[in-house]
Design an enzyme around this catalytic site. Structure first.
Site, PDB file in Angstrom:
ATOM      1  N   TRP A   1     -19.650  11.040  32.465  1.00  0.00           N
ATOM      2  CA  TRP A   1     -19.194  12.346  32.111  1.00  0.00           C
ATOM      3  C   TRP A   1     -20.256  13.265  32.782  1.00  0.00           C
ATOM      4  O   TRP A   1     -20.260  14.529  32.559  1.00  0.00           O
ATOM      5  CB  TRP A   1     -19.494  12.731  30.654  1.00  0.00           C
ATOM      6  CG  TRP A   1     -18.775  11.643  29.773  1.00  0.00           C
ATOM      7  CD1 TRP A   1     -17.364  11.237  29.569  1.00  0.00           C
ATOM      8  CD2 TRP A   1     -19.308  10.966  28.915  1.00  0.00           C
ATOM      9  NE1 TRP A   1     -17.203  10.200  28.830  1.00  0.00           N
ATOM     10  CE2 TRP A   1     -18.240  10.092  28.138  1.00  0.00           C
ATOM     11  CE3 TRP A   1     -20.292  10.774  28.168  1.00  0.00           C
ATOM     12  CZ2 TRP A   1     -18.326   9.047  27.415  1.00  0.00           C
ATOM     13  CZ3 TRP A   1     -20.801   9.977  27.323  1.00  0.00           C
ATOM     14  CH2 TRP A   1     -19.779   9.017  26.828  1.00  0.00           C
ATOM     15  N   HIS A   2     -20.595  13.058  33.974  1.00  0.00           N
ATOM     16  CA  HIS A   2     -21.454  13.903  34.678  1.00  0.00           C
ATOM     17  C   HIS A   2     -20.629  14.464  36.012  1.00  0.00           C
ATOM     18  O   HIS A   2     -21.300  14.804  36.863  1.00  0.00           O
ATOM     19  CB  HIS A   2     -22.682  13.257  35.057  1.00  0.00           C
ATOM     20  CG  HIS A   2     -23.766  12.856  33.839  1.00  0.00           C
ATOM     21  ND1 HIS A   2     -24.761  12.143  34.232  1.00  0.00           N
ATOM     22  CD2 HIS A   2     -23.661  13.176  32.754  1.00  0.00           C
ATOM     23  CE1 HIS A   2     -25.391  11.909  33.157  1.00  0.00           C
ATOM     24  NE2 HIS A   2     -24.833  12.432  32.196  1.00  0.00           N
TER      25      HIS A   2
END
Length: 591
Positions: A525-526
């Site tokens: 989720w970066h």
């Protein structure tokens, strides 16, 4: 005396535990007392028709769209001197046990209901992903790891290093903690050092080569502290926070040389539409903090973006900018599943190995051991065995996905014991793009990250998997797991079905590390990009070609800072707020 001190400590811990329970049971009273400025969007009073004159309307010095990781500290800071309206499409995190407690981390990600704090999306690459839909943003659904960016990143983005070093501690004093190291994490730490990821840097927020233990937004009781808590630092009379306020678009005055932001349109929880206006001061601003998915989407729905794309959806063009939605990137992650013959406690990211090859090694453990959690999608801690990838791409309908999730209920409990060692690629060279699917802000846009599109990213993944294998095969780690030293092929055989995505698998997944990387890629989720500096915004994050419109979030990043970006995005909200105040007021700003 020692016994008395010990008893007092236990008593205080008990009181804190009771306070945690009461804060959830009476959450509405709790947050209304501490955060009296948080209200439902339907409480907002505004005219139902647009007027170029807003003399009869409530107006604000700053309207911030998105109460997330950057938006909350930004709002709290600006409210020290100016009136601020913060609009968040989701609800509050305080009464949500799936947000508040570490043990429910995976359940929050599995919740696909319309009111969930997490909104699932699947990139065109076939990787299942998530975006936040709650006050506090990604800090409410992430793994909690906290680290600063290194000095090279600060230099590359052109930030004032002194102000950066003032802004990080402002965050850390309020919501960041030193973790109690779990046994799994301790074993990973020792094993990383054994295989040469050195030196050991101890507990530190700094991003430096070697092995370290980072900060966390979970306290010693496993309770999460989110960006929403930073709103307690706001000046209450200067801040208005509306939850369940779904902003539809930004409105512009186009009579001058450049489009001038003047208002936003949003819907409340009942579907009623409202307008919120800026004051007539030339320094008043609409600030977008909707994240790397939401901000480029909001710009395009407001009429700023590639002309051809806006025309396809009959969106009235305010300003042509071909770069909106471009340069999207997500740090590819691959994980290796490690079974154990002993129970392991739940732990998220605590120990990190920062290698000089541009690969980060991290770990998680213990999720998926309860009967309830077996039926959940665990994000970075997935241990679901079986693949939807056997279904041809055109047949991967929502119904097929649900049927797949249902089949997991028959899995044996033993399949969920153990943990994961993760490797993440730093600064991926592969990039993609974001496009609108329709004009509904509640729907996800189409996103392509183009994982491993650049051969250098694939080379680094192979190096990362080899390093992970060495960690798992080290004596320190096998002594912890009580398992025989596994071969690389055995590790990959267990891991192929444990990494859940919608990418078709190949028969040589366990023979070719390159194929393993491509077929088992998942996300941590970066993701970032879509509104890059120099392309969509200037170095002050003002949207090029407009006035009174700024972006403060990770959509402006061309790389994800540190091993985890949350610390820097939190700092960015504070940093930009202070910078704005000092430019407007100088020393009188008082910050």
């Amino acid at each position: 005396m020692a016994a008395f001190v010990g008893a007092m400590k236990l008593f205080l811990c008990w009181l804190l535990w009771l306070n945690t329970l009461s804060s959830l049971q009476g959450a509405k009273d709790f947050y209304e007392f501490r955060y009296p400025f948080i209200k439902r969007a339907s409480s907002f009073a505004s005219s139902s028709s647009f007027s170029s004159s807003n003399t009869d309307e409530a107006s604000y010095d700053y309207i911030i769209v998105g109460g997330g990781t950057a938006g909350c500290p930004l709002a709290a800071t600006l409210s020290q001197n100016f009136s601020v309206l913060l609009l968040e499409r989701g609800g509050v995190p305080f009464s949500n046990a799936n947000v508040s407690f570490l043990r429910n981390f995976h359940i929050a990600l599995a919740d696909t209901s319309p009111t969930s704090a997490s909104q699932t999306f699947v990139s065109t690459d076939g990787v299942i992903n998530a975006r936040a839909r709650v006050l506090g943003g990604g800090t409410c659904i992430n793994a909690g790891f906290y680290t600063r960016a290194n000095s090279d990143f600060i230099r590359r983005v052109g930030w004032d290093a002194r102000l950066v070093n003032e802004s990080y501690p402002w965050i850390e004093k309020q919501i960041v903690h030193q973790p109690k190291l779990a046994g799994w994490q301790d074993a990973v730490k020792d094993s990383l050092l054994d295989v040469g990821v050195s030196p050991y840097n101890g507990f530190t927020y700094d991003h430096i080569y070697g092995t370290k233990v980072g900060g966390t937004i979970f306290d010693r009781f496993g309770r999460r502290h989110t960006a929403a808590e930073l709103l307690a630092s706001a000046k209450p009379k200067m801040l208005n926070v509306l939850v369940y306020a779904s902003v539809q678009k930004v409105l512009f005055d186009k009579t001058g040389k450049r489009p001038r932001a003047m208002a936003v349109i949003f819907k409340d929880e009942n579907g009623n539409q409202h307008q919120a206006f800026l004051t007539n001061n030339r320094r008043s601003e609409v600030i977008l903090s909707c994240g790397a998915i939401g901000t480029p989407q909001m710009l395009m729905l407001s009429g700023i973006g590639p002309k051809a794309e806006l025309k396809k959806l009959n969106i009235s063009m305010v300003l042509h900018n071909e770069f909106v939605g471009k340069g999207m990137a997500d740090n590819p992650m691959n994980s290796v599943f490690v079974p154990t013959k002993r129970p392991v406690e739940q732990s998220l990211i605590q120990t990190v190995g920062i290698t000089r090859m541009g690969v980060y090694i991290e770990a998680s453990s213990g999720f998926g051991q309860s009967k309830d959690s077996i039926h959940c999608h665990h994000g970075i801690s997935s241990a679901e065995i079986g693949q939807l990838s056997t279904i041809p791409p055109k047949q991967r309908t929502p119904e097929a996905i649900q049927a797949f999730l249902k089949r997991k209920q028959d899995l044996p409990h033993e399949a969920f014991k153990g943990g994961f060692i993760l490797e993440k690629i730093a600064r991926p060279l592969s990039t993609g793009h974001l496009n609108l699917v329709n004009t509904n802000i509640d729907d996800n846009p189409s996103v392509t990250f183009n994982y491993f599109g650049h051969p250098r990213d694939l080379q680094r993944c192979v190096h990362g998997i080899r390093t992970v294998a060495k960690v798992i095969q080290s004596d320190r780690f096998t002594n912890f797991t009580k398992c025989d030293k596994p071969t690389l092929e055995k590790l990959l055989n267990m891991s192929v079905p444990a990494n859940i995505n919608l990418i078709p698998k190949h028969t040589n997944d366990t023979k070719s590390l390159e194929q393993f990387c491509k077929d088992t890629v998942i996300t941590i989720w970066h993701y970032h990009g879509g509104c890059l500096v120099g392309k969509v915004v200037n170095p002050d994050h003002k949207v090029l070609g407009t006035t009174r419109l700024r972006i403060v979030d990770g959509s402006t990043f061309s790389e994800s800072p540190g091993t985890n970006p949350q610390g820097t995005v939190l700092m960015m909200g504070r940093y930009m707020g202070v910078k704005i105040l000092r430019r407007r007021l100088g020393n009188a700003a008082g910050v």
